[in-house]
Design a protein around this motif. Structure first.
Motif, mmCIF file in Angstrom:
data_model
loop_
_atom_site.group_PDB
_atom_site.id
_atom_site.type_symbol
_atom_site.label_atom_id
_atom_site.label_comp_id
_atom_site.label_asym_id
_atom_site.label_seq_id
_atom_site.Cartn_x
_atom_site.Cartn_y
_atom_site.Cartn_z
ATOM 1 N N TRP A 79 0.855 -1.189 0.000
ATOM 2 C CA TRP A 79 0.000 0.000 0.000
ATOM 3 C C TRP A 79 0.887 1.233 0.000
ATOM 4 O O TRP A 79 2.108 1.148 0.210
ATOM 5 C CB TRP A 79 -0.977 0.000 1.174
ATOM 6 N N ARG A 123 -3.785 3.791 -0.189
ATOM 7 C CA ARG A 123 -4.570 2.744 -0.831
ATOM 8 C C ARG A 123 -3.681 1.532 -1.142
ATOM 9 O O ARG A 123 -2.460 1.630 -1.198
ATOM 10 C CB ARG A 123 -5.193 3.259 -2.141
ATOM 11 N N GLN A 126 -2.974 1.057 -8.434
ATOM 12 C CA GLN A 126 -3.564 1.381 -7.138
ATOM 13 C C GLN A 126 -5.015 0.927 -7.112
ATOM 14 O O GLN A 126 -5.705 0.912 -8.136
ATOM 15 C CB GLN A 126 -3.472 2.881 -6.860
ATOM 16 N N GLY A 175 -8.816 1.043 -4.985
ATOM 17 C CA GLY A 175 -9.641 1.826 -4.077
ATOM 18 C C GLY A 175 -10.161 0.998 -2.916
ATOM 19 O O GLY A 175 -9.661 -0.083 -2.613
ATOM 20 N N THR A 193 -8.523 3.630 4.533
ATOM 21 C CA THR A 193 -7.452 3.047 3.724
ATOM 22 C C THR A 193 -7.881 1.712 3.126
ATOM 23 O O THR A 193 -8.857 1.097 3.550
ATOM 24 C CB THR A 193 -6.194 2.791 4.578
ATOM 25 N N SER A 194 -7.101 1.259 2.155
ATOM 26 C CA SER A 194 -7.129 -0.132 1.716
ATOM 27 C C SER A 194 -5.680 -0.605 1.676
ATOM 28 O O SER A 194 -4.771 0.183 1.401
ATOM 29 C CB SER A 194 -7.794 -0.293 0.342
ATOM 30 N N SER A 238 -10.014 -3.330 3.631
ATOM 31 C CA SER A 238 -10.519 -2.017 3.215
ATOM 32 C C SER A 238 -11.447 -1.492 4.292
ATOM 33 O O SER A 238 -12.201 -2.253 4.915
ATOM 34 C CB SER A 238 -11.284 -2.124 1.890
#
Length: 578
Positions: free
Chosen positions: A241, A286, A303, A305, A320-321, A336
């Protein structure tokens, strides 16, 4: 992770425990235990990963004989020099064990304290990473560099390697090395600041060369950003991430920092250092996958979502993920945020609201929620094998208390399993699954207490449906010396890298043994990384129970890696060896 934020309860591994009925696998091979070859480097070391070549990754904490920069210390300050047996010798760089320990304590505690960070004191990294077999281990320095003064690495840049593939590619994250900035203010006062420019950035080491895996922020923001890498597959796809964009306010702060007029007299290096400390609150983070070439260069990045889209006017930097694992099909798994808040009670706590997270997959540019949300308080995925079996945890309540439970889920069929741990209400934390359908991790082992329960490393074989205490697969001799508290990874040869607790003589930061006033060594608990190698000709031994010394419990608020800041200040039970 495989470093995976294991709570301090990992140390709560032995002493008298309420018996838990756990049958060893009737068909399982036994295991031979071998210490990771880093015991001469630090008192504490921790298992991270093991790949199909048998290459292990281990993190070493607070290594022996750290380089101390005496040039920035004030030997005219009696409050400082009074802490040494021989201050004059220390100033000349000649240390007794006790003085080296006191000097190290001054640097580490002085740099970071309850009052914040003191940038006038040298920065020493707590963790460094090594890779190797059961005989040798080689340093993975990350972004660290050779210091001309010490003719060695600065040891100021931490390196946390999380995974490897083929014994050649190692991925993780680290900071950039610290450096000196001399500064004189308007009053003529002189200062030497010790700073760096990056808090945390992902990297890959390939063929001895470290390459940054940058976040996917667009354009030149003026700052390096934030990223971490957790896993790599055989196609050299990396899961992790990072910061994908910055908030407007944070970008404005960067622009003003880089402008001599708006920054004022503050050195630009100090300004960037301060901004780097707040990158996580000034950026949107992310899940990211990076595609590497055979030299470890980044060919592309993607990236991902979250499973929801925040409102435009909502402060969403806390959402966040994160991608934690990736298989050879290119499917990554992780977590996520959902944008929801839920209320539950953790062991030993009171009911409170928490931001909800769910297990998710990241593939082909899409983020997909994995499990039915209504069945769990939250969920998190940590690993996936090539048959698309995902392992992770679901948080569920039992008697009004929420604890993590193991889940195993197949993406293709939708089949799900929720195996029970060592007893009905035991929390279970999986760490990895291999292509043979074997899951390893740690589980709570005590049933007669509600908080800070002791842990044992486990193996769960999906093919036979049995949950096994890995300690039962060791020889009786090994079980007398070691207690396996967490299994961190397993390869397709069923080799396991684990953390074990055992009693050892206490040591100074020099690596020399600590002696008490009577000249006897002092024994204390330590955590070490071990390799478990299957022994197909071995048989499960029935061991006589060993009476153990009372064990002093530690609060769960301490970090896993905060076990021993100073080797003299160990917090575990001690015995004197006559």
């Amino acid at each position: 992770m495989k470093l995976k934020q294991l709570a301090s309860a990992v140390i709560l591994a032995t002493s008298a425990v309420t018996a838990v009925a756990v049958s060893p696998l009737a068909t399982a091979a036994t295991y031979d235990l071998t210490l990771a070859p880093v015991q001469d480097k630090s008192f504490f070391n921790f298992a991270q990963s093991i790949d199909n070549t048998g290459t292990m990754v281990v993190v070493s904490e607070s290594e022996y004989n750290p380089p101390i920069d005496l040039s920035i210390l004030d030997f005219e300050n009696e409050a400082f020099t009074n802490g040494f047996e021989d201050p004059e010798a220390v100033e000349q760089g000649v240390f007794s064990n006790a003085d080296y320990q006191a000097l190290y304590a001054y640097v580490v505690n002085g740099r970071s304290s309850s009052n914040g960070i003191n940038i006038l004191i040298q920065s020493l990294a707590t963790y460094r990473s090594y890779q190797g077999d059961t005989v040798t281990a080689d340093l993975i320095p990350g972004f660290d560099v050779i210091d001309e003064t010490f003719e060695d690495y600065t040891r100021s840049a931490y390196s946390q390697v999380n995974d490897s593939v083929g014994g050649d590619f190692f991925v993780g994250a680290g900071s950039t090395p610290f450096f000196k900035v001399d500064y004189t203010n308007e009053d003529g006062d002189e200062f030497t600041y010790i700073v760096n420019d990056t808090l945390t950035q992902a990297f890959v080491e390939a063929n001895g060369v470290t390459t940054a895996l940058p976040p996917t922020m667009p354009g030149d923001t003026g700052i390096n950003g934030f990223s971490e890498a957790f896993a790599i597959n055989e196609s050299l796809q990396v899961a992790g991430w990072g910061s994908v964009s910055l908030t407007e306010d944070y970008q404005t702060d960067i622009d003003e920092c880089l402008d001599d007029e708006t920054r004022g007299e503050t050195p630009v290096e100090l300004c960037i250092y301060n901004l780097a400390r707040s990158i996580t609150t000034g950026s949107y983070r992310r899940a990211v996958t990076w595609q590497l070439d055979a030299q470890g260069n980044v060919l592309s990045s993607t990236q991902y979502g979250m499973v929801f889209t925040p409102e435009e006017d909502e402060d969403s930097t806390g959402y966040t993920s994160t991608a934690r694992g990736i298989n050879n099909n290119g499917v990554a798994v992780g977590t996520s945020h959902t944008g929801e808040r839920i209320i539950y009670t953790l062991p030993g706590g009171q009911a409170a609201y928490y931001a909800n997270i769910v297990a998710a997959t990241f593939a082909n540019g899409e983020t997909t929620e994995l499990l039915p949300r209504e069945e769990n308080l939250s969920s998190s995925a940590v690993d996936i094998n090539d048959d698309n079996w995902v392992v992770g945890t679901v948080l569920r309540e039992n008697n009004g208390v929420a604890r993590n439970q193991l889940f195993i889920y197949n993406i293709d069929s939708g089949e799900a399993e929720y195996p029970q741990g060592f007893f009905q209400t035991a929390a279970v934390t999986p760490r990895a699954i291999n292509n043979n359908g074997i899951v390893v991790g740690e589980g709570e082992y005590e049933s007669d207490v509600q908080t800070n329960r002791q842990l044992r490393a486990f193996m769960y074989d999906m093919n036979v449906g049995e949950f096994v205490d890995l300690n039962t697969l060791l020889t009786c001799e090994q079980r007398e010396q070691y207690t396996l508290v967490s299994a961190m990874d397993i390869n397709d040869n069923n080799e396991i890298i684990a953390n074990a607790r055992y009693v050892s003589t206490q040591r100074y930061i020099t690596g020399d043994e600590v002696l008490n006033d009577a000249g006897d060594t002092v024994e204390t608990d330590r955590i070490v990384a071990v390799k478990l190698t299957p022994n197909s000709t071995g048989s499960i031994e029935q061991c006589d129970s060993v009476e153990e010394q009372p064990y002093e419990r530690q609060g769960a608020s301490a970090s896993w890696y905060g076990i021993a800041l100073l080797s003299l200040l160990a917090v575990f039970r001690r015995r004197v060896k006559k």
